[in-house]
Design a protein around this motif. Structure first.
Motif, mmCIF file in Angstrom:
data_model
loop_
_atom_site.group_PDB
_atom_site.id
_atom_site.type_symbol
_atom_site.label_atom_id
_atom_site.label_comp_id
_atom_site.label_asym_id
_atom_site.label_seq_id
_atom_site.Cartn_x
_atom_site.Cartn_y
_atom_site.Cartn_z
ATOM 1 N N ASP A 1 -102.769 52.039 106.194
ATOM 2 C CA ASP A 1 -102.780 50.785 106.958
ATOM 3 C C ASP A 1 -101.768 49.796 106.399
ATOM 4 N N ALA A 2 -101.656 49.722 105.080
ATOM 5 C CA ALA A 2 -100.708 48.796 104.454
ATOM 6 C C ALA A 2 -99.269 49.169 104.776
ATOM 7 N N LEU A 3 -98.970 50.456 104.739
ATOM 8 C CA LEU A 3 -97.620 50.920 105.052
ATOM 9 C C LEU A 3 -97.290 50.680 106.525
ATOM 10 N N ASP A 4 -98.280 50.851 107.375
ATOM 11 C CA ASP A 4 -98.070 50.694 108.821
ATOM 12 C C ASP A 4 -97.938 49.236 109.228
ATOM 13 N N ASP A 5 -98.464 48.347 108.392
ATOM 14 C CA ASP A 5 -98.527 46.917 108.725
ATOM 15 C C ASP A 5 -97.257 46.183 108.310
ATOM 16 N N GLN A 6 -96.095 46.667 108.744
ATOM 17 C CA GLN A 6 -94.823 46.045 108.411
ATOM 18 C C GLN A 6 -94.000 45.840 109.682
ATOM 19 N N SER A 7 -92.968 45.038 109.561
ATOM 20 C CA SER A 7 -92.117 44.748 110.717
ATOM 21 C C SER A 7 -90.811 45.532 110.670
ATOM 22 N N PHE A 8 -90.734 46.518 109.807
ATOM 23 C CA PHE A 8 -89.538 47.340 109.632
ATOM 24 C C PHE A 8 -89.987 48.772 109.425
ATOM 25 N N PRO A 9 -89.123 49.754 109.648
ATOM 26 C CA PRO A 9 -89.546 51.148 109.518
ATOM 27 C C PRO A 9 -89.939 51.500 108.091
ATOM 28 N N VAL A 10 -91.015 52.250 107.952
ATOM 29 C CA VAL A 10 -91.440 52.816 106.676
ATOM 30 C C VAL A 10 -91.462 54.328 106.861
ATOM 31 N N ILE A 11 -90.515 55.014 106.212
ATOM 32 C CA ILE A 11 -90.341 56.448 106.402
ATOM 33 C C ILE A 11 -91.161 57.196 105.355
ATOM 34 N N PHE A 12 -92.012 58.095 105.814
ATOM 35 C CA PHE A 12 -92.996 58.752 104.951
ATOM 36 C C PHE A 12 -92.849 60.277 105.060
ATOM 37 N N PRO A 13 -92.072 60.922 104.168
ATOM 38 C CA PRO A 13 -92.079 62.392 104.124
ATOM 39 C C PRO A 13 -93.433 62.873 103.590
ATOM 40 N N VAL A 14 -94.113 63.687 104.355
ATOM 41 C CA VAL A 14 -95.514 64.003 104.056
ATOM 42 C C VAL A 14 -95.628 65.288 103.240
ATOM 43 N N HIS A 15 -96.177 65.157 102.044
ATOM 44 C CA HIS A 15 -96.481 66.282 101.160
ATOM 45 C C HIS A 15 -97.595 67.117 101.793
ATOM 46 N N PRO A 16 -97.585 68.453 101.604
ATOM 47 C CA PRO A 16 -98.651 69.285 102.190
ATOM 48 C C PRO A 16 -100.056 68.826 101.836
ATOM 49 N N ARG A 17 -100.278 68.403 100.588
ATOM 50 C CA ARG A 17 -101.615 67.930 100.212
ATOM 51 C C ARG A 17 -102.004 66.701 101.031
ATOM 52 N N THR A 18 -101.044 65.815 101.241
ATOM 53 C CA THR A 18 -101.311 64.604 102.015
ATOM 54 C C THR A 18 -101.542 64.945 103.479
ATOM 55 N N GLN A 19 -100.781 65.922 103.989
ATOM 56 C CA GLN A 19 -100.969 66.353 105.363
ATOM 57 C C GLN A 19 -102.398 66.840 105.585
ATOM 58 N N ASP A 20 -102.918 67.614 104.633
ATOM 59 C CA ASP A 20 -104.294 68.101 104.740
ATOM 60 C C ASP A 20 -105.282 66.939 104.704
ATOM 61 N N ALA A 21 -105.026 65.967 103.842
ATOM 62 C CA ALA A 21 -105.925 64.817 103.736
ATOM 63 C C ALA A 21 -105.907 63.980 105.006
#
Length: 364
Positions: A226-246
């Motif tokens: 939510d914190a990363l999404d709550d911005q007025s500019f792009p936040v680029i998030f390469p997703v680690h496999p563990r994070t993808q599962d979560a």
């Protein structure tokens, strides 16, 4: 190759290990005093996190893949221990070399401690002093049985001394500097990641989250997203496999700033990080890379094993509840950003691999 060359067995299993060991492997292969063998435990088994890095970093592909993959801490450690023990028996190396704090490192340390080869630990002495982190347990145990300890900083040397490890310890800097300085200019010329993503230099932030503390606690992970999404500019998030599962197990609607993308190859990630206005992460390696590339860093953890970055002011520890505000402050305020850059030599000048290989030549 000299007929009296010494045999080195390198053990690696994750993306950061491949990146940081690459300069050392290249240096040993250039030396007439060594022949090398590589074992990949397979802890990172996604192609974008493993195979492609060997090609990018001009390192030979492993001689053996253990293919461990995911599993519990005990399962990964036990399977790697068995595989490394078999390899030592078959190859009779003069030394086993591992870097960092993964289960592959612990397995290499344990297997070697009960057999003939010397164990060389690169990044020895790093400490977070948080035993709830599996990585911290791995570091401490590996250093207790190491024969050749290569510490990245004077602080790491002091940690080892406080634990009674005082012989065969060398402060050599961190090989991540070697890798960054060599490949950042190549990434600048070759990577088109910004064009592919439709973003402009210095007009976005980068985020990476993968530590169990953040991925295994749903409430904490939701607050971070939510914190990363709550911005007025792009936040680029390469997703680690563990994070993808979560993320698959929770209700996440990224309809704001956050853009999830697949893991990137090393050159693309270097370009993405180097061109960002800031990075938010829980990765130890990215804390290092951010300091080298002079990108302000926010570490979403209560502690870090890279305290020199905090002391230098280029990195801050932040809790999820404060993350959104702090990202916004750093992004919008050039004075804060300037204060969080300017220390690219915390981990050396890019000759760590040369120092390590020189010591190995002398000691072995």
């Amino acid at each position: 190759m000299a007929t009296d060359s010494r045999e080195l067995l390198f053990v690696l299993g994750t993306r950061p290990e491949i990146i940081k060991l690459a300069p050392v492997i290249r240096a040993t292969e250039a030396s007439e005093k060594f022949s090398t063998q590589l074992i990949h435990t397979g802890q990172h088994y996604d192609d974008e996190l493993s195979d492609v890095f060997f090609e990018t970093l001009s390192v030979p592909k492993p001689d053996e893949w253990l293919g461990i993959g995911s599993g519990t801490q005990g399962e990964q450690t036990a399977e790697a221990l068995r595989g490394i023990e078999r390899a030592i028996t078959a190859l009779s190396p003069d030394a086993v070399v591992a870097l960092g704090d993964t289960n592959a490192v612990l397995s290499a340390a344990l297997a070697t401690s009960k057999m003939d080869p010397a164990f060389a630990h690169i990044e020895a002495g790093i400490r977070s002093f948080d035993r709830s982190m599996p990585e911290e347990v791995n570091r401490v145990l590996a250093d207790r049985v190491t024969d050749l300890a290569f510490a990245p900083t004077e602080t790491a040397v002091e940690h080892l001394s406080a634990e009674g490890v005082t012989t065969n310890v060398w402060m050599v800097g961190n090989t991540v500097v070697d890798a960054c300085l060599e490949h950042a200019p190549i990434a600048e010329k070759q990577s088109a990641v910004l064009e592919r993503l439709g973003i402009s230099e210095d007009r976005y932030a980068v985020a990476t989250i993968h530590r169990p503390r953040n991925t295994d606690q749903q409430d904490r992970l939701v607050k971070i997203i939510d914190a990363l999404d709550d911005q007025s500019f792009p936040v680029i998030f390469p997703v680690h496999p563990r994070t993808q599962d979560a993320l698959a197990g929770i209700d996440v609607n990224s309809d704001g700033a956050l853009r999830f993308i697949d893991p990137l190859n090393y050159l693309d990630f270097l370009k993405l990080l180097n061109s960002a206005r800031l990075v938010s992460t829980d990765s130890g390696g990215i804390q290092e890379e951010a300091s080298i590339l002079e990108v302000p860093c926010l570490t979403v953890r209560p502690n870090t094993e890279r305290p020199e970055t905090i002391k230098a002011g280029v990195n801050e520890l932040v809790e999820p509840k404060n993350l959104s505000k702090r990202i916004r402050e750093i992004y919008q305020n050039p004075t804060i950003r300037q204060e969080m850059t300017g220390h690219p030599h915390l981990y050396g000048n890019g000759n760590s691999a040369e120092k390590i290989v020189s010591i190995l030549e002398e000691e072995l």
